[in-house]
Motif scaffolding. Sequence first.
Motif, mmCIF file in Angstrom:
data_model
loop_
_atom_site.group_PDB
_atom_site.id
_atom_site.type_symbol
_atom_site.label_atom_id
_atom_site.label_comp_id
_atom_site.label_asym_id
_atom_site.label_seq_id
_atom_site.Cartn_x
_atom_site.Cartn_y
_atom_site.Cartn_z
ATOM 1 N N GLU A 182 0.827 -1.201 0.000
ATOM 2 C CA GLU A 182 0.000 0.000 0.000
ATOM 3 C C GLU A 182 0.865 1.257 0.000
ATOM 4 N N LEU A 186 1.002 4.135 -2.896
ATOM 5 C CA LEU A 186 0.768 5.545 -2.573
ATOM 6 C C LEU A 186 1.922 6.434 -3.021
ATOM 7 N N THR A 187 3.170 5.986 -2.796
ATOM 8 C CA THR A 187 4.315 6.807 -3.215
ATOM 9 C C THR A 187 4.347 6.955 -4.736
ATOM 10 N N GLU A 189 1.722 6.857 -6.763
ATOM 11 C CA GLU A 189 0.626 7.748 -7.137
ATOM 12 C C GLU A 189 0.983 9.202 -6.849
ATOM 13 N N TYR A 190 1.592 9.442 -5.698
ATOM 14 C CA TYR A 190 2.034 10.791 -5.329
ATOM 15 C C TYR A 190 3.014 11.326 -6.380
ATOM 16 N N ASN A 193 1.327 12.104 -9.752
ATOM 17 C CA ASN A 193 0.561 13.358 -9.659
ATOM 18 C C ASN A 193 1.487 14.566 -9.719
ATOM 19 N N SER A 262 -4.736 16.236 -4.858
ATOM 20 C CA SER A 262 -4.710 14.784 -4.646
ATOM 21 C C SER A 262 -3.669 14.335 -3.632
ATOM 22 N N ASN A 263 -2.536 15.011 -3.575
ATOM 23 C CA ASN A 263 -1.418 14.492 -2.788
ATOM 24 C C ASN A 263 -1.505 14.765 -1.289
ATOM 25 N N ILE A 266 -3.076 11.723 0.031
ATOM 26 C CA ILE A 266 -2.128 10.608 -0.086
ATOM 27 C C ILE A 266 -1.083 10.686 1.019
ATOM 28 N N GLU A 269 -2.352 9.415 4.269
ATOM 29 C CA GLU A 269 -2.375 7.949 4.291
ATOM 30 C C GLU A 269 -0.977 7.375 4.475
ATOM 31 N N LEU A 270 -0.006 7.968 3.796
ATOM 32 C CA LEU A 270 1.371 7.482 3.901
ATOM 33 C C LEU A 270 1.883 7.553 5.334
ATOM 34 N N ASN A 609 7.837 11.887 0.554
ATOM 35 C CA ASN A 609 7.099 10.841 -0.142
ATOM 36 C C ASN A 609 7.925 9.553 -0.218
#
Length: 682
Positions: A182, A186-187, A189-190, A193, A262-263, A266, A269-270, A609
């Motif tokens: 996960e 996430l990293t 996706e970050y 973006n 968006s980030n 994220i 969550e990270l 990140n």
Amino acid sequence: MKFLYCLSILSVVFACQPSETTETIDNPFVVELNELVDFANVTATDVEAYGTYTINQSAQAVEQIKAASTPTFANIFEAFDDISNSAATASNKTFLMYWTSPDSLIRATGLETYKRIDSLFRSVYSDKDLYNKMVSFKETDDYASLSPKKKLLVDDLIDGFELSGVGLNAEDLATYKKLNEEINDLTSEYATNMNTANEILVLNEVGAEGLPENFKKTYAIGEGRYEIPVINATNGPVMKNASREMTRKNYYVKFNNRAADSNLAILDELVQKRYELAQLMGYDTYADYNLVPKMAKNPTNVWDFVNGLVEASKGKAISDLKELDQARATYSNGADEALDSWDMSYYKNEILKNEYNVDPEEIRNYLPMDECLKGMFAVYQNLLNYEFKKVENGSVWHEEVEMYEVFEAGNLKGRFYLDLYPRPNKETWFYCVPLVSGKQKPKGYEVPEAMLLGNFTRPTETLPSLLSHNELSTLFHEFGHIMDQMAYTGEYSLQHDSKSDFTEAMSQIFENWIWDYETVSSFAKHYETGEVLPKETFDNMLKAKNVASGYSAIGSLRNCMYDLNLYNLYDPNNKIPTDDLWKKIDNELGIKDFYVEGTHKQASWIHINTHPVYYYGYLWSDVYAQDMFSVFEKNGLQDQATGVKYRKLILANGSQRDIVEAVEEFLGRPSNNEAYMKSLGL
């Protein structure tokens, strides 16, 4: 940044090219020893097939290790180094495709393949049978008789397994793997973006007032109209030169809001998932867990280091802010009522121009990229006793990429690629990206490969790429990382990398050469006239070197504190919004409210990140860098004997020997922070 670092795609325990085997496939990535990858003809299918091939080969090789009846250094640790080497090379090269390929399908496949390889090795590092084989060897007389270098390999590898969940029960291990997957998603996706943010600042002639003419020509879209991409390459020119405060403010807000929609979520969550991971592993915070294999060892040491530097630089920072505010009163023509965060670079620039006769944009005209590369190459070749040869018509992933080979006394020592300019969907920062680690193989020595990923201002039809002096520092810094990669000659790829909070030192040291006139004047020539950068101008630059150095130091320390707040002071039962963390830190520093409402720098900040609990390492490393540079100051900045000694003791070391011991041998004494404090003007 300018805080740049060498990015290892896998952690240090996963090092680098498919292990030698009788099985092979027809694939451009699967090459013989030291053969070149045909990057120009790579397809997405090739990337996926390469990953699958590597995963299958690695899994089979792991089973062979586990089947060994009697554990030996050769059948356990040397064999694992082969597997690790194979997987890390595949990981590095597939991730390279994700970061740099102009083909969207290749980028997507590169990321997905990297994740698959990463997932395999997370499983490998939690394999209890494999771990038990390693531990059982450590209990033998054979381990006791190993050389110090081989003992370190054994110890570090076992530590790596223990930090990777091997001691967890089945249920917790499943949770550990799930959390890591996960976090990895996430990293990625970050980063995607951040790299695809397409912010543009549109200006008319009034808004563009003060911007350099060459800069305006680059981004002109018609008479008196400009579209400036909000990227790292344009940040300095706009923030230092735009005389209209509204232009600076608008750019600042856009730059510090990239990917915020968006980030921010994220990042939340990270931080939560990294906290859960640390708790699962038996640590109070993620920082406690993350720091175990680093020089600093624990958060207390890092906080003591950071707080000590805050106290040392606070007085200078307060003085700097008063000087900047005076400059605002003097040069703003009454337009600015207060000194805001978007004003700092501009008024520092006004001080440089008006009080030191240093115009950074005029200096830029003396630093065309091609001449800077030639001059930099000459410095490194002389100091390290290397020779660089350009590979003409090399097969590369983009037409702008250049490839070079590195030789010592006629022997090939490594290869590096230069990918220097921004383009759509390419990673937006500045890095040395390792591709292949040095390693001894049955057929010979596998030489290291690396790539310098840059985002410097690209040349146009009428202008070469012109560097600021700060960008020249970035170039020298990143190329120092390249040389760190090239210098390794160790037997095992697992020992290729140094401690991550020391690795910046090996490139930071080379930034000092751009403050030596003999060095800079050898290549700093006006792109139109060929005139050498005047000595008087350079002397003025030296006098102005520490203008706002305290403010700059506090800015770096503020980032360190933010990173540590996220990963060491996080309380899941009392979560502080990541915007409010900036305000909290500003209040603790007691210098100035730097945070600008409505901005979210943390949404496009690569370190927190992919490299959490890392930022302090720039300052930690710089203490060592400036101390080691003092040896060159004593012996001469062009002294090859000192350079070669540095290459062999420090750059080539990796983790084959305790780095503190190696530094002390190079210095001839224990290290101290005197040179570092002097470099800040403190």
